[in-house]
Design an enzyme around this catalytic site. Structure first.
Site, short mmCIF file in Angstrom:
data_model
loop_
_atom_site.label_atom_id
_atom_site.label_comp_id
_atom_site.label_asym_id
_atom_site.label_seq_id
_atom_site.Cartn_x
_atom_site.Cartn_y
_atom_site.Cartn_z
N ARG A 90 44.13 36.60 44.00
CA ARG A 90 42.84 37.03 43.46
C ARG A 90 42.86 36.89 41.94
NH1 ARG A 90 40.44 42.70 42.21
NH2 ARG A 90 38.33 42.06 41.70
N HIS A 98 34.97 40.00 35.95
CA HIS A 98 35.93 41.10 35.81
C HIS A 98 35.89 41.56 34.34
CE1 HIS A 98 39.66 42.98 37.87
NE2 HIS A 98 39.49 43.63 36.73
N GLU A 138 34.24 46.29 40.32
CA GLU A 138 34.10 47.70 39.95
C GLU A 138 32.89 48.03 39.10
OE1 GLU A 138 37.78 49.19 38.33
OE2 GLU A 138 38.87 48.83 40.18
N ASN A 195 38.82 48.45 45.83
CA ASN A 195 39.95 48.78 44.96
C ASN A 195 40.23 50.26 45.09
OD1 ASN A 195 39.74 46.16 44.04
ND2 ASN A 195 39.18 46.69 41.95
N TYR A 234 43.27 53.43 44.25
CA TYR A 234 44.54 53.82 43.62
C TYR A 234 44.97 55.24 43.93
CZ TYR A 234 44.28 49.53 40.84
OH TYR A 234 44.23 48.22 40.45
N GLU A 270 42.42 45.48 45.42
CA GLU A 270 43.40 46.02 44.46
C GLU A 270 43.99 47.31 45.01
OE1 GLU A 270 42.16 46.79 40.41
OE2 GLU A 270 41.12 44.85 40.31
C1 PNW Z 1 41.04 48.61 37.79
N1 PNW Z 1 40.32 54.66 35.52
O1 PNW Z 1 40.51 49.32 36.72
C2 PNW Z 1 40.78 47.19 37.36
O2 PNW Z 1 40.07 46.42 38.28
C3 PNW Z 1 41.97 46.47 36.84
O3 PNW Z 1 41.57 45.46 35.97
C4 PNW Z 1 42.91 47.48 36.20
O4 PNW Z 1 43.95 46.87 35.51
C5 PNW Z 1 43.42 48.35 37.33
O5 PNW Z 1 42.35 48.97 38.03
C6 PNW Z 1 44.39 49.42 36.90
O6 PNW Z 1 43.76 50.37 36.08
C7 PNW Z 1 40.54 50.66 36.50
O7 PNW Z 1 40.45 55.01 34.32
C8 PNW Z 1 40.60 51.07 35.18
O8 PNW Z 1 40.12 55.52 36.43
C9 PNW Z 1 40.53 52.38 34.85
C10 PNW Z 1 40.41 53.32 35.86
C11 PNW Z 1 40.34 52.92 37.19
C12 PNW Z 1 40.41 51.59 37.51
#
Ligand code: PNW
Length: 488
Positions: free
Chosen positions: A83, A128, A173, A315, A317, A382
């Site tokens: 990706r 992006h 996002e 995505n 996390y 992601e």
């Molecule tokens: C995503 N937060 O971004 C992005 O798609 C990526 O480019 C990035 O590197 C990756 O997650 C890791 O952070 C985020 O502050 C950036 O909550 C910030 C946040 C969440 C996702």
């Protein structure tokens, strides 16, 4: 269900897409090379005080000049897909199709051709976050001019690359673009405003732009090019802080409605969700504003946006514990949502203050998407974890993260029936982590950003992830000898 306890043995379906991801601004560098235009991130990182240590993407991982090296990393990982994103100002320096930078177009042809030659299928994100500054100068995502510009840009990319690219992601996002870019102002273009309404305006135009790009593909290219196109939404999973308190249960639901639901509702169901419409209208009027800070879609727009997806790009996390907070009549996103969050202290920390390791939330989120949004095919675009501080190539926390999160995705798939069609590790290599700079590292490969050659070195998680990829999950060791057993 027994599968909730410990590890579930099993494999994903044949044809499952194993991928890893990057984004143009985070890795390419070459910010002024060969006719590239300026993006909002070029401007933002060159504004002192916006990014930690004033890091910038001028050189980044120098991927613009390291194509063969990066293809080698992907081969080493044995991923089936990659990706990547295209820098809009690299191909259209002023954002319009009146001015095409053929050198930039050639670069992406070289990347895509090299991937295909290595039997790795590109999954290409059109946007992006590196908006041409020329479009920001006309209002950026706050002006509906961007909707037409994005449609033209998308049309241009499909016409030039659509013979080779079969997976398109329109926008990465929208939540972060709208809220951090035009609400909190912590990301480019760094706009914040009181009363807080601009993030809703930006989000509104992002949704419209996505829908127009999807329709161009659907009407003009799908029959011949036979690819798939959708959007990538990011979301945490929210759990009530106290599962026995109705107020906390309601807060967790509100957190989901204001996060994933903000964008998933218009695209997968039609129009914004009722809680967002009601709460933002009531709070806006109570503060003496003439109308809701949340813009309205016309009935025709609702119909045009609804259904503009071929899969659910996700995505994910982390998870949070939600509880209700009354912010008085403050007019911003957090006050509209009326929720604050904490982390469970048993969730392991990462290199990012917003990211705690909570694998079960991934399974719950995948099941929630299945139930809430019509059981779509879900492409995880992601998922990953960071570290900061001194370099340690023995990244056990990352292997721990991938083993547990991917296993929860397997449970969501095998046990809960969520239609997970692919998984993407963020990120292929350490790169510019936006406003956090180079110190926050999500890579499978370590990149030494103090060395002019930007050498890439595999962390211990590389062979670990590769084993999961090669084995298509976690085959049961009791089913006979195999070389799929990762040991920590
Ligand atoms: C995503 N937060 O971004 C992005 O798609 C990526 O480019 C990035 O590197 C990756 O997650 C890791 O952070 C985020 O502050 C950036 O909550 C910030 C946040 C969440 C996702």
């Amino acid at each position: 269900e027994t599968a909730e306890f410990g590890k579930l043995w099993g494999r994903f379906a044949e044809g499952f897409m194993w991928s890893t991801a990057t984004a143009s601004y985070q890795i390419e560098g070459a910010w002024r090379a060969d006719g590239k235009g300026i993006s909002i991130w070029d401007k933002f990182t060159h504004t002192p005080g916006k990014v930690l240590n004033n890091d910038n993407g001028d050189i980044a991982c120098d991927s613009y000049n390291k194509l063969e090296v990066d293809i080698g990393l992907l081969k080493q990982l044995k991923v089936t897909h990659y990706r990547m994103s295209i820098s809009w100002p690299r191909v259209l320096p002023d954002g319009t199709i009146n001015n095409i930078n053929e050198a930039g177009v050639d670069y992406y042809h070289r990347v895509i051709d090299a991937l295909l030659a290595a039997n790795i299928q590109p999954q290409v994100t059109l946007y992006h976050w590196d908006l041409p500054q020329a479009i920001e100068d006309q209002g950026g995502w706050l002006s509906d001019i961007v909707v037409d510009r994005f449609r033209d840009y998308a049309d241009f990319l499909f016409s030039r690359f659509g013979q080779k690219v079969k997976f398109w992601i329109t926008i990465n996002e929208p939540y972060i673009i709208a809220l951090l870019g035009y609400g909190y102002g912590s990301f480019a273009p760094g706009i914040s405003h009181d009363p807080g309404s601009l993030h809703y305006v930006a989000g509104h135009n992002v949704i419209k732009a996505h829908a127009e790009a999807w329709h161009v593909y659907n009407d003009k290219y799908r029959a011949e090019q036979k690819g798939r196109i959708s959007i990538t939404l990011n979301s945490d999973w929210a759990e009530p802080r106290n599962p026995y308190k109705q107020e906390d249960i309601d807060a967790a639901k509100r957190y989901m409605d204001f996060f994933l639901g903000w964008f998933a509702n218009p695209i997968f169901k039609g129009d914004y969700n009722e809680p967002m419409k009601r709460i933002i209208r009531e709070r806006s009027l109570a503060a003496g504003l003439e109308k809701s800070r949340l813009p309205e879609f016309t009935p025709a727009e609702i119909e045009r946006i609804k259904g503009t997806h071929d899969f659910f790009g996700l995505n994910h996390y982390t998870s949070v514990l939600a509880f209700s907070v009354d912010f008085g009549d403050t007019q911003n996103y957090d006050a509209d949502r009326g929720v604050a969050v904490i982390s469970d202290r048993t969730w392991l920390e990462s290199g990012s203050n917003w990211l705690r390791i909570a694998p079960l939330g991934f399974r719950k989120l995948l099941k929630y998407i299945k139930e809430e949004y019509g059981d779509p095919p879900i492409l995880v675009t992601e998922n990953g974890v960071s570290e900061n501080g001194p370099v340690d190539l023995n990244d056990e926390h990352r292997s721990f993260f991938y083993e547990n999160y991917i296993n929860e995705a397997l449970k969501a798939n095998m046990t809960d029936g969520a239609n997970v069609i692919g998984y993407t590790a963020w990120s292929l290599m350490d790169n510019l982590e936006w406003a956090s700079g180079y110190g926050e590292r999500f890579g499978l490969f370590y990149v030494n950003h103090t060395n002019a050659d930007r050498p890439r070195t595999p962390k211990a998680s590389v062979p670990f992830y590769t084993t999961i990829v090669r084995c298509n999950g976690f085959p049961d060791p009791a089913d006979g000898p195999h070389d799929c057993t990762n040991s920590l």
